[in-house]
Motif scaffolding. Structure first.
Motif, PDB file in Angstrom:
ATOM      1  N   GLN A 132      17.053  -1.321   8.245  1.00 51.75           N
ATOM      2  CA  GLN A 132      16.465  -0.500   9.361  1.00 51.75           C
ATOM      3  C   GLN A 132      15.056  -0.064   8.968  1.00 51.75           C
ATOM      4  O   GLN A 132      14.210  -0.400   9.921  1.00 51.75           O
ATOM      5  CB  GLN A 132      17.322   0.876   9.688  1.00 51.75           C
ATOM      6  CG  GLN A 132      16.804   1.634  10.610  1.00 51.75           C
ATOM      7  CD  GLN A 132      17.580   2.904  10.932  1.00 51.75           C
ATOM      8  OE1 GLN A 132      18.762   3.146  10.447  1.00 51.75           O
ATOM      9  NE2 GLN A 132      17.011   4.231  11.073  1.00 51.75           N
ATOM     10  N   LEU A 133      14.829   0.185   7.595  1.00 53.26           N
ATOM     11  CA  LEU A 133      13.406   0.485   7.404  1.00 53.26           C
ATOM     12  C   LEU A 133      12.664  -0.790   7.492  1.00 53.26           C
ATOM     13  O   LEU A 133      11.347  -0.892   7.465  1.00 53.26           O
ATOM     14  CB  LEU A 133      13.513   1.246   5.953  1.00 53.26           C
ATOM     15  CG  LEU A 133      14.173   2.602   6.061  1.00 53.26           C
ATOM     16  CD1 LEU A 133      14.306   3.144   4.507  1.00 53.26           C
ATOM     17  CD2 LEU A 133      13.722   3.744   6.881  1.00 53.26           C
ATOM     18  N   ARG A 134      13.135  -1.894   6.795  1.00 57.15           N
ATOM     19  CA  ARG A 134      12.481  -3.175   6.913  1.00 57.15           C
ATOM     20  C   ARG A 134      12.100  -3.493   8.084  1.00 57.15           C
ATOM     21  O   ARG A 134      10.824  -3.881   8.364  1.00 57.15           O
ATOM     22  CB  ARG A 134      13.452  -4.113   6.162  1.00 57.15           C
ATOM     23  CG  ARG A 134      12.734  -5.633   6.156  1.00 57.15           C
ATOM     24  CD  ARG A 134      13.593  -6.646   5.906  1.00 57.15           C
ATOM     25  NE  ARG A 134      14.720  -6.859   6.701  1.00 57.15           N
ATOM     26  CZ  ARG A 134      15.826  -7.728   6.668  1.00 57.15           C
ATOM     27  NH1 ARG A 134      15.901  -8.621   5.238  1.00 57.15           N
ATOM     28  NH2 ARG A 134      16.845  -7.665   7.395  1.00 57.15           N
ATOM     29  N   LYS A 138       8.211  -0.883   7.290  1.00 53.81           N
ATOM     30  CA  LYS A 138       8.078  -0.431   5.923  1.00 53.81           C
ATOM     31  C   LYS A 138       7.648  -1.431   4.758  1.00 53.81           C
ATOM     32  O   LYS A 138       8.390  -2.464   4.754  1.00 53.81           O
ATOM     33  CB  LYS A 138       8.902   0.580   5.637  1.00 53.81           C
ATOM     34  CG  LYS A 138       8.779   1.744   6.618  1.00 53.81           C
ATOM     35  CD  LYS A 138       9.398   3.212   5.900  1.00 53.81           C
ATOM     36  CE  LYS A 138       9.534   4.363   6.755  1.00 53.81           C
ATOM     37  NZ  LYS A 138       9.550   5.715   6.098  1.00 53.81           N
ATOM     38  N   GLN A 142       7.833   1.637   0.105  1.00 47.17           N
ATOM     39  CA  GLN A 142       8.155   2.593   0.843  1.00 47.17           C
ATOM     40  C   GLN A 142       9.724   2.571   1.289  1.00 47.17           C
ATOM     41  O   GLN A 142      10.429   3.546   1.060  1.00 47.17           O
ATOM     42  CB  GLN A 142       7.561   2.510   2.251  1.00 47.17           C
ATOM     43  CG  GLN A 142       6.061   2.815   2.228  1.00 47.17           C
ATOM     44  CD  GLN A 142       5.242   2.602   3.503  1.00 47.17           C
ATOM     45  OE1 GLN A 142       5.723   1.451   4.204  1.00 47.17           O
ATOM     46  NE2 GLN A 142       4.294   3.062   3.903  1.00 47.17           N
ATOM     47  N   ILE A 143      10.248   1.359   1.412  1.00 40.82           N
ATOM     48  CA  ILE A 143      11.783   1.240   1.592  1.00 40.82           C
ATOM     49  C   ILE A 143      12.640   1.946   0.224  1.00 40.82           C
ATOM     50  O   ILE A 143      13.193   2.529   0.310  1.00 40.82           O
ATOM     51  CB  ILE A 143      12.082  -0.070   1.865  1.00 40.82           C
ATOM     52  CG1 ILE A 143      11.529  -0.546   3.059  1.00 40.82           C
ATOM     53  CG2 ILE A 143      13.873  -0.178   1.717  1.00 40.82           C
ATOM     54  CD1 ILE A 143      11.776  -1.995   3.170  1.00 40.82           C
ATOM     55  N   ASP A 146      12.252   5.598  -0.134  1.00 41.89           N
ATOM     56  CA  ASP A 146      13.152   6.392   1.098  1.00 41.89           C
ATOM     57  C   ASP A 146      14.405   6.242   0.546  1.00 41.89           C
ATOM     58  O   ASP A 146      15.317   7.192   0.791  1.00 41.89           O
ATOM     59  CB  ASP A 146      13.025   5.513   2.198  1.00 41.89           C
ATOM     60  CG  ASP A 146      11.573   6.047   3.187  1.00 41.89           C
ATOM     61  OD1 ASP A 146      11.037   7.035   2.666  1.00 41.89           O
ATOM     62  OD2 ASP A 146      11.346   5.324   4.180  1.00 41.89           O
ATOM     63  N   LEU A 284      13.869  11.606   6.953  1.00 42.03           N
ATOM     64  CA  LEU A 284      12.844  10.655   6.505  1.00 42.03           C
ATOM     65  C   LEU A 284      11.591  10.581   7.411  1.00 42.03           C
ATOM     66  O   LEU A 284      11.856  10.817   8.736  1.00 42.03           O
ATOM     67  CB  LEU A 284      13.484   9.110   6.469  1.00 42.03           C
ATOM     68  CG  LEU A 284      14.808   8.877   5.364  1.00 42.03           C
ATOM     69  CD1 LEU A 284      15.454   7.610   5.819  1.00 42.03           C
ATOM     70  CD2 LEU A 284      14.279   9.121   4.278  1.00 42.03           C
TER      71      LEU A 284
END
Length: 285
Positions: A132-134, A138, A142-143, A146, A284
């Motif tokens: 989801q973050l990728r 991000k 950062q990933i 988190d 987050l």
């Protein structure tokens, strides 16, 4: 591009891994006849539990070879890609150390590692969050940052039908297994500091669900902002009360449902079920 790498203890099967855009390195299961299964590839979980029930000697589980990791890192480096590796707790397996050793052998600097400090359903939630973050754009750092924060709010609680599998596999002290193995008692386990720990116990199956739901609230409740995943080893019906709890008590969307795979199932045994979730304290940016 960021490539996300995990191990099969996350119980993300090949079809779903392709859908998520992640690569899963299989752990190994050695059966009592000496044959070796690649977790998630050579036998379905349902087939494996049928086999496990007839085993006189508990199968053994082992980490992948460093060569599998090394090959992946070198391919990523050649393509100019970065790698985020998310692996099961280093307290329970040598997989994390093996993955790091392979990066040293490959002499690459494009890889970051996250020790999930959990297994199975919990590990899969971290992988899904990483995806989801990728996809949100991000960076690799950062990933990873988190995920390290999210780990502090990640919980896995499971009811175990018979602790003998955890005891025989060396994942639970014998004294704890004996204490939880009294007639009619269903033990609850969790992962604490990367290790298997007792979270409580209840009498009978109905009591196990009550204890499970009570423990969820003690751990800070379920965040509605992040996915949760319910798991079962041998019987899909065992997660139905969890789905009902989400729908009727929490008024939330039902959790994802996944079958616990061969490696973790060897230690949890048939009849296990549980839930992984992020608590309400997780925020987050």
């Amino acid at each position: 591009m960021i490539r996300i790498l995990t191990d099969s203890a996350s119980d993300i099967l090949p079809a779903e891994a392709e859908q998520l855009g992640v690569t899963v390195i299989p752990l190994n299961v050695t059966l009592e006849d000496g044959s070796i299964l690649r977790d998630g590839i050579d036998m379905t979980p349902t087939e494996y539990y049928a086999h496990l029930a007839s085993c006189r000697k508990l199968p053994t589980t082992s980490q992948p070879s460093p060569e599998l990791f090394e090959k992946f890192y070198l391919e990523a480096a050649a393509a100019g890609d970065e790698v985020l590796g998310i692996f099961l707790s280093h307290e329970l397996s040598g997989t994390w150390q093996c993955a790091k050793l392979a990066a040293d052998l490959a002499n690459v600097d494009n890889v970051l590692f996250v020790d999930s400090a959990t297994v199975c359903l919990g590990e899969s939630l971290l992988v899904r969050l990483a995806v989801q973050l990728r996809d949100a754009g991000k960076t690799l750092v950062q990933i990873a940052t988190d995920l390290e924060h999210a780990k502090e709010h990640l919980h896995l609680v499971a009811a175990i039908d018979d602790l003998k599998y955890l005891r025989k596999g060396g994942r639970l002290p014998a004294a704890v297994a004996v204490a939880g193995g009294m007639l009619g008692i269903k033990p609850l386990i969790t992962i604490k500091d990367g290790k298997v720990a007792m979270a409580g116990k209840a009498r009978g199956l109905p009591g196990a669900y009550v204890a499970l739901f009570k423990k969820i609230e003690e751990l800070g409740g379920i965040s509605p902002d992040f996915a949760a995943v319910a798991g079962y080893s041998s019987n899909l019906r065992e997660v139905q009360p969890i789905e009902n709890y989400f729908r009727e008590n929490l008024h939330m969307s039902e959790p994802l449902v996944r079958q616990i795979g061969c490696v973790i199932g060897t230690h949890a045994g048939p009849g296990a079920f549980g839930l992984a979730f992020f608590d309400k304290g997780l925020v987050l940016e």
